[in-house]
Design a protein around this motif. Structure first.
Motif, PDB file in Angstrom:
ATOM      1  N   ASP A   1       0.813  -1.214   0.000  1.00  0.00           N
ATOM      2  CA  ASP A   1       0.000   0.000   0.000  1.00  0.00           C
ATOM      3  C   ASP A   1       0.847   1.266   0.000  1.00  0.00           C
ATOM      4  N   LEU A   2       2.061   1.173   0.558  1.00  0.00           N
ATOM      5  CA  LEU A   2       2.919   2.358   0.641  1.00  0.00           C
ATOM      6  C   LEU A   2       3.842   2.519  -0.562  1.00  0.00           C
ATOM      7  N   GLY A   3       3.701   1.679  -1.563  1.00  0.00           N
ATOM      8  CA  GLY A   3       4.527   1.834  -2.761  1.00  0.00           C
ATOM      9  C   GLY A   3       5.862   1.130  -2.679  1.00  0.00           C
ATOM     10  N   TYR A   4       5.923   0.031  -1.943  1.00  0.00           N
ATOM     11  CA  TYR A   4       7.083  -0.858  -1.876  1.00  0.00           C
ATOM     12  C   TYR A   4       8.349  -0.212  -1.313  1.00  0.00           C
ATOM     13  N   PRO A   5       8.261   0.448  -0.149  1.00  0.00           N
ATOM     14  CA  PRO A   5       9.512   0.896   0.488  1.00  0.00           C
ATOM     15  C   PRO A   5      10.347  -0.314   0.883  1.00  0.00           C
ATOM     16  N   ILE A   6      11.658  -0.106   0.931  1.00  0.00           N
ATOM     17  CA  ILE A   6      12.587  -1.180   1.281  1.00  0.00           C
ATOM     18  C   ILE A   6      12.611  -1.325   2.799  1.00  0.00           C
ATOM     19  N   LEU A   7      12.557  -2.548   3.272  1.00  0.00           N
ATOM     20  CA  LEU A   7      12.507  -2.791   4.711  1.00  0.00           C
ATOM     21  C   LEU A   7      13.899  -2.701   5.318  1.00  0.00           C
ATOM     22  N   VAL A   8      14.366  -1.477   5.388  1.00  0.00           N
ATOM     23  CA  VAL A   8      15.632  -1.145   6.028  1.00  0.00           C
ATOM     24  C   VAL A   8      15.369   0.132   6.816  1.00  0.00           C
ATOM     25  N   SER A   9      16.183   0.394   7.844  1.00  0.00           N
ATOM     26  CA  SER A   9      15.949   1.561   8.691  1.00  0.00           C
ATOM     27  C   SER A   9      15.931   2.846   7.868  1.00  0.00           C
ATOM     28  N   PRO A  10      14.977   3.750   8.131  1.00  0.00           N
ATOM     29  CA  PRO A  10      13.951   3.691   9.182  1.00  0.00           C
ATOM     30  C   PRO A  10      12.618   3.085   8.730  1.00  0.00           C
ATOM     31  N   PHE A  11      12.498   2.768   7.437  1.00  0.00           N
ATOM     32  CA  PHE A  11      11.178   2.405   6.923  1.00  0.00           C
ATOM     33  C   PHE A  11      10.726   1.025   7.387  1.00  0.00           C
TER      34      PHE A  11
ATOM     35  N   ARG B   1      12.307  10.537  -2.807  1.00  0.00           N
ATOM     36  CA  ARG B   1      11.464  10.080  -3.915  1.00  0.00           C
ATOM     37  C   ARG B   1      11.014   8.641  -3.699  1.00  0.00           C
ATOM     38  N   LEU B   2       9.722   8.370  -3.845  1.00  0.00           N
ATOM     39  CA  LEU B   2       9.176   7.029  -3.663  1.00  0.00           C
ATOM     40  C   LEU B   2       9.364   6.204  -4.925  1.00  0.00           C
ATOM     41  N   ALA B   3       9.528   4.894  -4.743  1.00  0.00           N
ATOM     42  CA  ALA B   3       9.681   4.007  -5.901  1.00  0.00           C
ATOM     43  C   ALA B   3       8.371   3.863  -6.657  1.00  0.00           C
ATOM     44  N   ALA B   4       7.246   3.956  -5.940  1.00  0.00           N
ATOM     45  CA  ALA B   4       5.933   3.828  -6.572  1.00  0.00           C
ATOM     46  C   ALA B   4       4.915   4.622  -5.764  1.00  0.00           C
ATOM     47  N   GLN B   5       3.846   5.006  -6.409  1.00  0.00           N
ATOM     48  CA  GLN B   5       2.784   5.767  -5.761  1.00  0.00           C
ATOM     49  C   GLN B   5       2.052   4.903  -4.719  1.00  0.00           C
TER      50      GLN B   5
END
Length: 498
Positions: free
Chosen positions: A347-357, A392-396
């Motif tokens: 839902d968040l546009g595929y943030p990478i699961l590394v700190s802080p996300f 910048r986000l990888a995806a909307q």
């Protein structure tokens, strides 16, 4: 978007047997971060530094965001003193990692703080600054790269790996081209959760080697899937020059592959590693002894788990989550939370699961599960992420999230995060006075006076010799015939009549 046609291509390696593959040691940084909650002290490191030097590593990684933060918050050690001591004692070049514009914490800092941090690290003896941005928004590492070069350090710029529909080989080639334009000295693939597979490596790695235009590539891949050693072989075959490893007691699992394993694989492929196996065994023996002495866990080779590729949560974070859920009598809800984390990430546009996300996504997933309603409560940090505050986000993000977050168009951020941050040093110099050291200015930028107060104490005295007991254990491990052998340890000659 970068025009890839302007980037020179490196010639493909003739064979994997034609070169070298050096090792970067992460035992003093990422290994204990993953397995010991970053609790290795400088006092523990000091006795084995001489042996680490003899191993033949290309670099020793000694600093990272969590290491810096834990030194201050929990160990009450000055991170600057640790860096200075290790750089002074190690003849092997030292490497330190920062999180781009965030440096060591989750907060964003202005360019003058980033530049001063580079100057201080270089003055302490650091040779390589490794830097990454958790969103792969390379605008967030420009000031780090520039200031590190100005301070005389080399720069290892990282591409953070993940799996999603948008994180394709072409995506990573484009990010690599940006790092070439920034004149990085090394380019690394950082795989914090261990998601890489040999099959993906065989397409991604050659493409990155070509895009790098002769810049040496490094691989930093964790062992959570159990596939990392085979992934390192794919990197060697593609022409990568360096791989990050840990000594066996602190390798594998949530940590990185074992140095002796990767060294053996490199040798079988005809690659020279420069590793002294006897010295490596001595370092491993020391940390085996530390595990026994301090009741610390050893790393174990992980079993393949398909669920990892869905939730993508790093092993260290899962361990912390389990502990927190246990205190709340919610351990039984861990599978539900991990499943929800995968949905939140989509839902968040595929943030990478590394700190802080990684922390933000887990927090949101826990809220969704506990409240029984998705996005009933959205933390400010998650809203800021979706607004582009961190980069910048990888995806909307998905419409369902945006509707619940109620983000207005005028709240969205398109500029690089540092563009919104005023200089901080004038305020800090006025606050601390003209006599304040650069190190003190930086610590004041990162932490409150209450957190810094314990650091005023003197650093613990460090011994630069291994313990008498460890010297005896090492002797016994290297001598098969013990009849009438004599060994000196603890200032005493002892006769062994085994």
């Amino acid at each position: 978007m970068t025009d890839l046609s302007t980037i020179p291509c490196a010639p493909a390696p003739a064979t994997a047997q034609a070169g070298t593959f050096g090792l970067v040691d992460v035992t003093l940084r990422d290994a204990h971060q993953c397995l010991w909650s970053t609790r290795m002290t400088t006092e523990t490191m000091a006795p084995i530094l001489g042996a680490i030097d003899r191993v033949g590593y290309a670099y020793v990684n000694i600093l990272g965001g969590a290491v810096f933060d834990v030194c201050v918050r929990y160990l009450h050690e000055s991170p600057w003193q640790r860096v200075g001591l290790l750089c002074e004692r190690l003849a092997t070049p030292c490497d330190g990692l920062t999180r781009g514009q965030s440096l060591y914490t989750f907060e964003l800092f202005p360019d003058d703080i980033v530049a001063l941090n580079s100057q201080v690290l270089a003055a302490l003896g650091l040779t390589v600054l490794t830097v990454y941005d958790a969103l792969n928004d390379n605008r967030n590492i420009v000031s780090s790269v520039r200031s590190a070069h100005e301070a005389g350090m080399k720069v290892n710029a990282m591409l953070t790996y993940t799996l999603s529909p948008v994180h394709t080989d072409a995506y990573y080639v484009e990010r690599a081209a940006e790092l070439v334009a920034l004149k990085a000295d090394f380019i690394s693939v950082k795989d914090p959760t261990g998601l890489l597979t040999p099959e993906r490596g065989r397409t991604l790695f050659p493409a990155l080697v070509a895009a790098a235009g002769g810049i040496p590539l490094q691989l930093h891949s964790h062992g959570q899937s159990g596939l990392a050693p085979e992934v390192y072989e794919a990197a060697m075959a593609a022409g990568f020059r360096l791989g990050h490893t840990a000594v066996t007691p602190l390798a594998n699992g949530a940590s990185l592959p074992a140095a002796d394993d990767i060294d053996a694989r490199a040798r079988r492929m005809g690659l020279a590693s420069g590793i002294d196996r006897e010295a490596l065994a001595e370092v491993s023996g020391y940390f085996d002894w530390v595990c026994e002495r301090d009741d610390k866990p050893r790393g174990k080779v992980a079993a393949y788990d398909p669920a990892l590729y869905e939730h993508q949560v790093p092993g260290g974070m899962i361990s912390n989550l389990k502990s927190q859920l246990q205190t709340m009598n919610m351990s039984h809800r861990l599978p539900e939370i991990l499943e929800e984390a995968a949905q939140v990430r989509r839902d968040l546009g595929y943030p990478i699961l590394v700190s802080p996300f990684a922390q933000y996504i887990i927090t949101q997933a826990v809220l969704n599960v506990v409240q029984g309603e998705r996005y009933r409560t959205i933390p400010d940090e998650v809203r800021k992420y979706a607004m582009g505050y961190y980069g910048r986000l990888a995806a909307q993000p998905a419409d369902v999230f945006l509707e619940r977050a109620r983000i207005r168009d005028d709240e969205r951020v398109d500029e690089a995060p540092a563009a919104h941050l005023p200089p901080a040093l004038p305020r800090l110099r006025a606050q601390l006075g003209a006599s304040a050291r650069d190190e003190d200015l930086l610590l004041a930028a990162f932490y409150s006076p209450e957190l810094l107060a314990p650091l005023q104490k003197h650093a613990p005295a460090c011994s630069f010799r291994t313990s008498p007991l460890h010297e005896l254990i090492r002797y016994l491990g290297s001598h098969r015939d013990l009849k009438h052998a004599r060994v000196r340890f603890g200032g005493t000659d002892v006769t062994l009549s085994g």
